[in-house]
Design a protein around this motif. Sequence first.
Motif, PDB file in Angstrom:
ATOM      1  N   UNK A 177       4.761   2.981   2.987  1.00  0.00           N
ATOM      2  CA  UNK A 177       4.259   4.038   3.813  1.00  0.00           C
ATOM      3  C   UNK A 177       2.792   3.758   4.136  1.00  0.00           C
ATOM      4  N   UNK A 178       2.299   4.240   5.238  1.00  0.00           N
ATOM      5  CA  UNK A 178       0.918   4.015   5.638  1.00  0.00           C
ATOM      6  C   UNK A 178       0.824   3.418   7.022  1.00  0.00           C
ATOM      7  N   UNK A 179      -0.207   2.596   7.216  1.00  0.00           N
ATOM      8  CA  UNK A 179      -0.440   1.959   8.507  1.00  0.00           C
ATOM      9  C   UNK A 179      -0.399   0.445   8.346  1.00  0.00           C
ATOM     10  N   UNK A 180      -0.579  -0.279   9.424  1.00  0.00           N
ATOM     11  CA  UNK A 180      -0.563  -1.745   9.348  1.00  0.00           C
ATOM     12  C   UNK A 180      -1.798  -2.297   8.648  1.00  0.00           C
ATOM     13  N   UNK A 181      -2.829  -1.491   8.466  1.00  0.00           N
ATOM     14  CA  UNK A 181      -4.037  -1.976   7.792  1.00  0.00           C
ATOM     15  C   UNK A 181      -4.175  -1.461   6.366  1.00  0.00           C
ATOM     16  N   UNK A 182      -3.636  -0.289   6.068  1.00  0.00           N
ATOM     17  CA  UNK A 182      -3.653   0.247   4.707  1.00  0.00           C
ATOM     18  C   UNK A 182      -2.325   0.935   4.428  1.00  0.00           C
ATOM     19  N   UNK A 183      -1.590   0.422   3.448  1.00  0.00           N
ATOM     20  CA  UNK A 183      -0.261   0.937   3.121  1.00  0.00           C
ATOM     21  C   UNK A 183      -0.020   0.876   1.635  1.00  0.00           C
ATOM     22  N   UNK A 184       1.082   1.489   1.198  1.00  0.00           N
ATOM     23  CA  UNK A 184       1.542   1.314  -0.170  1.00  0.00           C
ATOM     24  C   UNK A 184       3.043   1.051  -0.174  1.00  0.00           C
ATOM     25  N   UNK A 185       3.475   0.343  -1.201  1.00  0.00           N
ATOM     26  CA  UNK A 185       4.893   0.155  -1.507  1.00  0.00           C
ATOM     27  C   UNK A 185       5.079   0.673  -2.923  1.00  0.00           C
ATOM     28  N   UNK A 186       6.131   1.477  -3.148  1.00  0.00           N
ATOM     29  CA  UNK A 186       6.308   2.070  -4.470  1.00  0.00           C
ATOM     30  C   UNK A 186       7.763   2.021  -4.893  1.00  0.00           C
ATOM     31  N   UNK A 187       7.938   1.912  -6.214  1.00  0.00           N
ATOM     32  CA  UNK A 187       9.281   1.875  -6.770  1.00  0.00           C
ATOM     33  C   UNK A 187       9.980   0.575  -6.430  1.00  0.00           C
ATOM     34  N   UNK A 188      11.299   0.600  -6.485  1.00  0.00           N
ATOM     35  CA  UNK A 188      12.091  -0.572  -6.160  1.00  0.00           C
ATOM     36  C   UNK A 188      12.904  -1.053  -7.348  1.00  0.00           C
ATOM     37  N   UNK A 189      13.407  -2.260  -7.232  1.00  0.00           N
ATOM     38  CA  UNK A 189      14.270  -2.806  -8.274  1.00  0.00           C
ATOM     39  C   UNK A 189      14.031  -4.300  -8.371  1.00  0.00           C
TER      40      UNK A 189
END
Length: 98
Positions: free
Chosen positions: A1-13
């Motif tokens: 989530x976020x923008x092309x310059x500042x984002x985050x990725x959370x969780x996953x497997x």
Amino acid sequence: TGTSTTSIAMGGYDTANSAATEEWNANFAYGVWATGASLNTARRQTAGAGTRDLALAFGGEGSSTAFLANTELYNGTAWAEVNDLNTARIFLEGAGTS
């Protein structure tokens, strides 16, 4: 989530559900990922919305394939549990601001 310059990725497997958060910063020549604070509840197939410094993570799949209603708010520093979804579910899509 976020923008092309500042984002985050959370969780996953990976080999198990993850609570990891990665923050993207494109203000470097090639962009960099940095480790952020972990989610309170490890999960996969989580939806997200918002920006890197004000994001929501909601739903997902927990351990033993249990669907989750958990909703967490990220302020750029830490995740906090907030009001959960009314119905636990996976494969959600998130959009918009938090």
